[in-house]
Write a protein that holds these residues in place. Sequence first.
Motif, PDB file in Angstrom:
ATOM      1  N   ALA A  28       0.846  -1.199   0.000  1.00 49.28           N
ATOM      2  CA  ALA A  28       0.000   0.000   0.000  1.00 49.28           C
ATOM      3  C   ALA A  28       0.879   1.245   0.000  1.00 49.28           C
ATOM      4  N   ASP A  29       0.440   2.268  -0.723  1.00 54.07           N
ATOM      5  CA  ASP A  29       1.199   3.527  -0.715  1.00 54.07           C
ATOM      6  C   ASP A  29       0.546   4.539   0.224  1.00 54.07           C
ATOM      7  N   GLN A  30       1.122   5.735   0.264  1.00 52.25           N
ATOM      8  CA  GLN A  30       0.629   6.770   1.180  1.00 52.25           C
ATOM      9  C   GLN A  30      -0.561   7.533   0.617  1.00 52.25           C
ATOM     10  N   HIS A  31      -1.038   7.094  -0.558  1.00 53.20           N
ATOM     11  CA  HIS A  31      -2.094   7.848  -1.237  1.00 53.20           C
ATOM     12  C   HIS A  31      -3.376   7.034  -1.386  1.00 53.20           C
ATOM     13  N   GLY A  32      -3.472   5.929  -0.671  1.00 53.56           N
ATOM     14  CA  GLY A  32      -4.724   5.183  -0.644  1.00 53.56           C
ATOM     15  C   GLY A  32      -4.792   3.956  -1.531  1.00 53.56           C
ATOM     16  N   THR A  33      -3.777   3.706  -2.342  1.00 54.84           N
ATOM     17  CA  THR A  33      -3.778   2.513  -3.191  1.00 54.84           C
ATOM     18  C   THR A  33      -3.329   1.301  -2.386  1.00 54.84           C
ATOM     19  N   ILE A  34      -4.099   0.233  -2.442  1.00 52.48           N
ATOM     20  CA  ILE A  34      -3.760  -1.011  -1.731  1.00 52.48           C
ATOM     21  C   ILE A  34      -3.762  -2.157  -2.734  1.00 52.48           C
ATOM     22  N   TRP A  35      -2.639  -2.808  -2.844  1.00 51.70           N
ATOM     23  CA  TRP A  35      -2.528  -3.979  -3.716  1.00 51.70           C
ATOM     24  C   TRP A  35      -2.669  -5.264  -2.901  1.00 51.70           C
ATOM     25  N   ALA A  36      -3.381  -6.229  -3.451  1.00 52.15           N
ATOM     26  CA  ALA A  36      -3.261  -7.625  -3.027  1.00 52.15           C
ATOM     27  C   ALA A  36      -2.429  -8.282  -4.123  1.00 52.15           C
ATOM     28  N   VAL A  37      -1.139  -8.471  -3.854  1.00 55.06           N
ATOM     29  CA  VAL A  37      -0.193  -8.826  -4.909  1.00 55.06           C
ATOM     30  C   VAL A  37      -0.339 -10.277  -5.343  1.00 55.06           C
ATOM     31  N   GLY A  38      -0.630 -11.157  -4.434  1.00 54.52           N
ATOM     32  CA  GLY A  38      -0.754 -12.576  -4.753  1.00 54.52           C
ATOM     33  C   GLY A  38      -0.764 -13.361  -3.456  1.00 54.52           C
ATOM     34  N   GLU A  39      -1.215 -14.613  -3.549  1.00 55.56           N
ATOM     35  CA  GLU A  39      -1.229 -15.435  -2.331  1.00 55.56           C
ATOM     36  C   GLU A  39      -0.069 -16.417  -2.335  1.00 55.56           C
ATOM     37  N   ARG A  40       0.260 -16.879  -1.134  1.00 52.78           N
ATOM     38  CA  ARG A  40       1.286 -17.910  -0.943  1.00 52.78           C
ATOM     39  C   ARG A  40       0.704 -18.992  -0.044  1.00 52.78           C
ATOM     40  N   GLU A  41       1.171 -20.216  -0.221  1.00 52.61           N
ATOM     41  CA  GLU A  41       0.813 -21.283   0.711  1.00 52.61           C
ATOM     42  C   GLU A  41       2.062 -21.705   1.475  1.00 52.61           C
ATOM     43  N   ALA A  96      10.359   2.862  -2.373  1.00 51.41           N
ATOM     44  CA  ALA A  96       9.575   3.819  -3.148  1.00 51.41           C
ATOM     45  C   ALA A  96       8.403   4.359  -2.339  1.00 51.41           C
ATOM     46  N   VAL A  97       7.688   3.469  -1.649  1.00 55.30           N
ATOM     47  CA  VAL A  97       6.538   3.890  -0.854  1.00 55.30           C
ATOM     48  C   VAL A  97       6.979   4.793   0.292  1.00 55.30           C
ATOM     49  N   ALA A  98       8.096   4.443   0.947  1.00 53.20           N
ATOM     50  CA  ALA A  98       8.599   5.269   2.048  1.00 53.20           C
ATOM     51  C   ALA A  98       9.011   6.655   1.563  1.00 53.20           C
ATOM     52  N   SER A  99       9.363   6.755   0.282  1.00 51.52           N
ATOM     53  CA  SER A  99       9.751   8.047  -0.296  1.00 51.52           C
ATOM     54  C   SER A  99       8.560   8.821  -0.831  1.00 51.52           C
ATOM     55  N   GLY A 100       7.344   8.260  -0.680  1.00 49.17           N
ATOM     56  CA  GLY A 100       6.141   8.977  -1.079  1.00 49.17           C
ATOM     57  C   GLY A 100       5.678   8.726  -2.496  1.00 49.17           C
ATOM     58  N   GLU A 101       6.277   7.776  -3.185  1.00 49.70           N
ATOM     59  CA  GLU A 101       5.887   7.526  -4.578  1.00 49.70           C
ATOM     60  C   GLU A 101       4.529   6.829  -4.647  1.00 49.70           C
ATOM     61  N   HIS A 102       3.864   6.989  -5.786  1.00 50.84           N
ATOM     62  CA  HIS A 102       2.563   6.375  -6.030  1.00 50.84           C
ATOM     63  C   HIS A 102       2.750   4.969  -6.601  1.00 50.84           C
ATOM     64  N   LEU A 103       1.928   4.042  -6.147  1.00 47.20           N
ATOM     65  CA  LEU A 103       1.823   2.745  -6.806  1.00 47.20           C
ATOM     66  C   LEU A 103       0.898   2.871  -8.006  1.00 47.20           C
ATOM     67  N   PRO A 104       1.115   2.097  -9.059  1.00 45.32           N
ATOM     68  CA  PRO A 104       0.113   2.032 -10.128  1.00 45.32           C
ATOM     69  C   PRO A 104      -1.218   1.543  -9.568  1.00 45.32           C
ATOM     70  N   PRO A 105      -2.309   1.779 -10.275  1.00 48.93           N
ATOM     71  CA  PRO A 105      -3.625   1.390  -9.737  1.00 48.93           C
ATOM     72  C   PRO A 105      -3.744  -0.104  -9.441  1.00 48.93           C
ATOM     73  N   GLU A 106      -3.121  -0.950 -10.253  1.00 46.49           N
ATOM     74  CA  GLU A 106      -3.236  -2.398 -10.074  1.00 46.49           C
ATOM     75  C   GLU A 106      -1.850  -3.045 -10.095  1.00 46.49           C
ATOM     76  N   PRO A 107      -1.663  -4.135  -9.344  1.00 43.32           N
ATOM     77  CA  PRO A 107      -0.383  -4.847  -9.384  1.00 43.32           C
ATOM     78  C   PRO A 107      -0.249  -5.641 -10.671  1.00 43.32           C
ATOM     79  N   PRO A 108       0.941  -6.055 -11.028  1.00 39.31           N
ATOM     80  CA  PRO A 108       1.100  -6.879 -12.226  1.00 39.31           C
ATOM     81  C   PRO A 108       0.451  -8.241 -12.018  1.00 39.31           C
TER      82      PRO A 108
END
Length: 635
Positions: free
Chosen positions: A208-221, A309-321
């Motif tokens: 998640a970034d500081q601007h409200g974008t939250i990614w669910a990147v993938g699951e692990r078992e 990047a997030v700690a430096s205030g950068e934006h994440l793209p809207p969706e994860p790859p």
Amino acid sequence: MPMISSVLVANRGEIARRIFRTARSLGLSTVAVYSTADARMPYVDEADAGVGLPGNAPGETYLRAELMVEAALRAGADAVHPGYGFLSENAAFAQAVIDAGLTWIGPPVDAISSMGSKIEAKKLMAAAGVPVLAELTPAEVSADDLPVLVKASAGGGGRGMRVVSRLADLAGEIEAASAEALSAFGDGTVFCERYLAQGRHIEVQVMADQHGTIWAVGERECSIQRRHQKVVEEAPSPLVERIPSMRPALFDAARKAAAAIGYVGAGTVEFLADESGNFYFLEMNTRLQVEHPVTEETTGLDLVALQFAVASGEHLPPEPPPTAGHAIEVRLYAEDPLHDWQPQTGVLHRFAVEARVRVDSGVEDESEVSPYYDAMLAKVIAYGDDRATVARRLARALERAKVHGVGTNRDLLVWILRHPAFLAGETDTAFFAKHGVGAAVDDAVVRVSALAAALADAAGRRTPVRVPSGWRNLASQPQRKSFRYGDGVVEVEYRLTRDGLVVDGNITLIDSFSDHVVLEVDGVRRAFEVAAYDGITCVDSALGSVMLTPVARFTDPAEQVAAGSLVAPMPGTVVRVGVQVGDVVTQGQPLVWLEAMKMEHLIAAPMAGVVGELKVAAGQQVEVGAVLAVVGENS
């Protein structure tokens, strides 16, 4: 927003090296901290600067928040990355970093605090609409609730956890779990919840970034575990792949969990699932996970770079790859799975794994494995198009790895990766309870490897010769050599005559050197690489790797201990002594508890009798082989 130029990693070993690797790629300078025992570890040399922390125990080094902040300021770092473990989920440390004017490479302090207590975290998640298992206070537990899991409210890593199947055992297990939690985390609070004996441990990586974008990147078992600690991790989950509708629900729950606490940065929401796809919130790890590489391999992301990047205030793209392919990670531990996972210490003379897999390690040739920290040496990760190919490739890489000097769980990992249940995706938390603890190297391989070790030893360390010593023109007495392997002794007996090598079985000697032996075994030519060190001989071949201990022909009386002695199997700290001199004990009764490498180990009476001598007390440091107590016959 802060401009980061230099980062101190408030950690050690493998994760410090991993973060340094990304930091260098971003053009950042790096600062290491190190205890006395870690002064010569690889991660220290790889940093641009290092600050020593006098002492060895975590409580006097890596768990001292004020020392970490002071080290960062002294070395000129402007940011701190906590890695995982130690202070990584300590809200007070995060606040101290921020108060010192440094950039904290982690989530907000309030988010760490809210997830720091598992009891409070479950209440928050339930309010956010995330499925949870009902909490049980110890007084509420009835026979109908069994089995239950006693859990520490603070911390993780399997510490302060006990499975209870009998109501009569509950009080004692709560007391033991509370004591362990207090020692490990400084908080003895525990709670109970229903235990799913054959559950699946599924987790979702969030960013998640500081601007409200939250990614669910993938699951692990991460269901295959020992002592509630993970051994094998993979992405995607075989269970989730089997139940496609489960993934959207998991991702939605993970995003709700992150949003509920205003999360920023990399984190993991952990769930316990059943075979039908029902899942329940376990905890949220407000940090980078040990198993993050499998997510990186299946997404192409660098999660550490994203943390910066997030700690430096950068934006994440809207969706994860999107995710693609399959990745499996195994944790290579310095431990003996066949003897209650006992940690192993000593010098790692050789450490080499083929380049076709990813290796995130904290060690290299001649690294010292100390008793003070976690037993993990490295994470070995393979990636490919499909799960079966990845498992096969990873098993082969481990089998051919050269790991000399310290006992490891390598054979167990190969056995798991080739087990039919694993390959079928049947990887619940009861894997070892169902299938036992196996080994990849069978007795025939051990015997022929011991023969190769004996022939290499006989060849000597002079100029290589084709025929080892012991050759006779006429029949003579056989050459004999003995090696310890596991709990047994392998006896090697051979003759070298005008007709060649004479041993039991169909084996022909082709070539023999001090470090390389070629044999024809049942008509198949096999090459064995032999490395002899002080007290051990390591034999590597395509059949597997075997570490042997040569047995001296004559025993030193000074090395013998009295019958009935309890001997420390590893260096550690005595955390509890359960008997007094004169107590009558039964065979197998726990007498002394040792703590080493973040794990607690009980030392049991080798025979029934009376405690005649007690040589240790709680809080005492002991070395491997030290006599802790002596049990004599009951007169």
